[in-house]
Design a protein around this motif. Sequence first.
Motif, PDB file in Angstrom:
ATOM      1  N   ILE A 260     -10.571  19.560   5.776  1.00 53.46           N
ATOM      2  CA  ILE A 260      -9.236  19.982   5.267  1.00 53.46           C
ATOM      3  C   ILE A 260      -8.308  20.201   6.130  1.00 53.46           C
ATOM      4  O   ILE A 260      -6.937  19.686   5.982  1.00 53.46           O
ATOM      5  N   LEU A 261      -8.567  20.511   7.637  1.00 55.48           N
ATOM      6  CA  LEU A 261      -7.404  20.836   8.442  1.00 55.48           C
ATOM      7  C   LEU A 261      -6.869  19.640   8.892  1.00 55.48           C
ATOM      8  O   LEU A 261      -5.719  19.695   8.947  1.00 55.48           O
ATOM      9  N   TYR A 262      -7.671  18.537   8.963  1.00 51.37           N
ATOM     10  CA  TYR A 262      -7.117  17.214   9.649  1.00 51.37           C
ATOM     11  C   TYR A 262      -6.350  16.613   8.230  1.00 51.37           C
ATOM     12  O   TYR A 262      -5.470  15.928   8.926  1.00 51.37           O
ATOM     13  N   ALA A 263      -6.910  16.798   7.348  1.00 54.86           N
ATOM     14  CA  ALA A 263      -6.118  16.066   6.129  1.00 54.86           C
ATOM     15  C   ALA A 263      -4.896  16.768   6.018  1.00 54.86           C
ATOM     16  O   ALA A 263      -3.557  16.059   5.926  1.00 54.86           O
ATOM     17  N   PHE A 264      -4.477  18.012   6.256  1.00 51.86           N
ATOM     18  CA  PHE A 264      -3.048  18.618   6.277  1.00 51.86           C
ATOM     19  C   PHE A 264      -2.459  18.413   7.286  1.00 51.86           C
ATOM     20  O   PHE A 264      -1.244  18.323   7.506  1.00 51.86           O
ATOM     21  N   ALA A 265      -3.253  18.205   8.530  1.00 60.20           N
ATOM     22  CA  ALA A 265      -2.337  17.695   9.694  1.00 60.20           C
ATOM     23  C   ALA A 265      -1.920  16.642   9.601  1.00 60.20           C
ATOM     24  O   ALA A 265      -0.456  16.409  10.066  1.00 60.20           O
ATOM     25  N   ALA A 266      -2.434  15.627   9.047  1.00 57.13           N
ATOM     26  CA  ALA A 266      -1.889  14.054   8.600  1.00 57.13           C
ATOM     27  C   ALA A 266      -0.474  14.425   7.573  1.00 57.13           C
ATOM     28  O   ALA A 266       0.423  13.629   8.008  1.00 57.13           O
ATOM     29  N   LEU A 267      -0.855  15.137   6.538  1.00 61.48           N
ATOM     30  CA  LEU A 267       0.310  15.336   5.834  1.00 61.48           C
ATOM     31  C   LEU A 267       1.512  16.049   6.419  1.00 61.48           C
ATOM     32  O   LEU A 267       2.633  15.462   6.250  1.00 61.48           O
ATOM     33  N   SER A 268       1.378  16.792   7.448  1.00 61.05           N
ATOM     34  CA  SER A 268       2.375  17.672   8.125  1.00 61.05           C
ATOM     35  C   SER A 268       3.024  16.710   8.863  1.00 61.05           C
ATOM     36  O   SER A 268       4.569  16.811   9.246  1.00 61.05           O
ATOM     37  N   VAL A 269       2.180  15.933   9.696  1.00 62.38           N
ATOM     38  CA  VAL A 269       2.968  15.010  10.472  1.00 62.38           C
ATOM     39  C   VAL A 269       3.869  13.993   9.600  1.00 62.38           C
ATOM     40  O   VAL A 269       5.013  13.791  10.039  1.00 62.38           O
ATOM     41  N   MET A 270       3.470  13.522   8.542  1.00 58.96           N
ATOM     42  CA  MET A 270       4.299  12.635   7.561  1.00 58.96           C
ATOM     43  C   MET A 270       5.335  13.272   7.094  1.00 58.96           C
ATOM     44  O   MET A 270       6.558  12.582   7.147  1.00 58.96           O
ATOM     45  N   PHE A 271       5.350  14.679   6.687  1.00 60.84           N
ATOM     46  CA  PHE A 271       6.316  15.367   6.271  1.00 60.84           C
ATOM     47  C   PHE A 271       7.358  15.562   7.301  1.00 60.84           C
ATOM     48  O   PHE A 271       8.396  15.305   6.993  1.00 60.84           O
ATOM     49  N   ALA A 272       6.838  16.045   8.430  1.00 65.37           N
ATOM     50  CA  ALA A 272       7.837  16.411   9.643  1.00 65.37           C
ATOM     51  C   ALA A 272       8.727  15.191   9.885  1.00 65.37           C
ATOM     52  O   ALA A 272      10.005  15.354  10.308  1.00 65.37           O
ATOM     53  N   GLY A 273       8.120  14.048   9.862  1.00 71.37           N
ATOM     54  CA  GLY A 273       8.670  12.657  10.498  1.00 71.37           C
ATOM     55  C   GLY A 273       9.721  12.444   9.348  1.00 71.37           C
ATOM     56  O   GLY A 273      11.092  11.897   9.618  1.00 71.37           O
ATOM     57  N   LYS A 274       9.557  12.598   7.980  1.00 73.71           N
ATOM     58  CA  LYS A 274      10.647  12.381   6.914  1.00 73.71           C
ATOM     59  C   LYS A 274      11.651  13.431   7.195  1.00 73.71           C
ATOM     60  O   LYS A 274      12.904  12.986   7.021  1.00 73.71           O
TER      61      LYS A 274
END
Length: 299
Positions: A260-274
């Motif tokens: 769960i942590l790594y899945a949200f880490a990937a989503l947070s990187v994508m969101f921060a980049g946008k």
Amino acid sequence: MNQLSLIIKNEYLTDVRSKSFWIGTILVPILFIAFGIFIGIMMQDSEATQKMANPAAPDPDDMTGLQVLGMLTGIFLAMFLMIYGAQIFNKVKKEKCNRIMEVLATCVTGRTMMLGKIISVGLLGFTQLLIWAGLIILGCITMVTVFNPDIPWDMLNDISVYMAIGWSILFFVGGYIFYGAIYAACGAITDKDNENQGYMTLITFMLLGSFYIGEFAVNHPSNAFVVFCSFFPFTSPTISAVNAIAQNVPTWQSIVSLVILYAFAALSVMFAGKIYTSSLLMKGKKFSPKDLLLFMKMK
């Protein structure tokens, strides 16, 4: 991938060559030692100070070595995330006002720029840790040579020690990426100091809360609130690491928390980049929740 490596190399070399890096590397351990001695003297002479500093701490006599290691790991993770996450935050905030970044954004995706900053700051912290570890090892070798203490070398044969190191690394990397992206996103949302401080305060309280919940989790791993927080990505890096190292919970629970942590880490990187890419062209604008939702839908 070539763009990412170039950004990481440039960011890392710029930071490691700065005077502030070496001043911090030298002064931080000195300040920690001095602060530890000062607090130790105060706690030794004042019962009120001991209770105020840690009113709900478990009895050390009732704790195993792995539980102590888990608590120390939780402290380290929280401190590392706060210190180096703040560096990512300040980098993004500073570069948001740099007009050159607008040109760069047309050639490199925001996600790549975010990853470059997160990885470079992580490597910078790792470099400092290696320097400090080298000094600690040198000091230990000197103490062993001079005083010849009785060291329990048998613990190196215990597989639990290596499992604890593995859990620490896995939760540390996942937590750092997740919080690093959150810090970056908050730095990109606005360029106003008062609003930036509000975001920083909120993240700091989250990390402090996760640390204190992790301390409580050492002796209460099956508590419903602790179990929930061990799966919640804002608190799981510390709490799940403590539980996994102390072997307080089944292995499957730690693995699920890690996924769960790594899945949200990937989503947070994508969101921060946008957010970062969009904010470069909207300098001075205060983003509304509607704007943030619009950024999330962008490619």
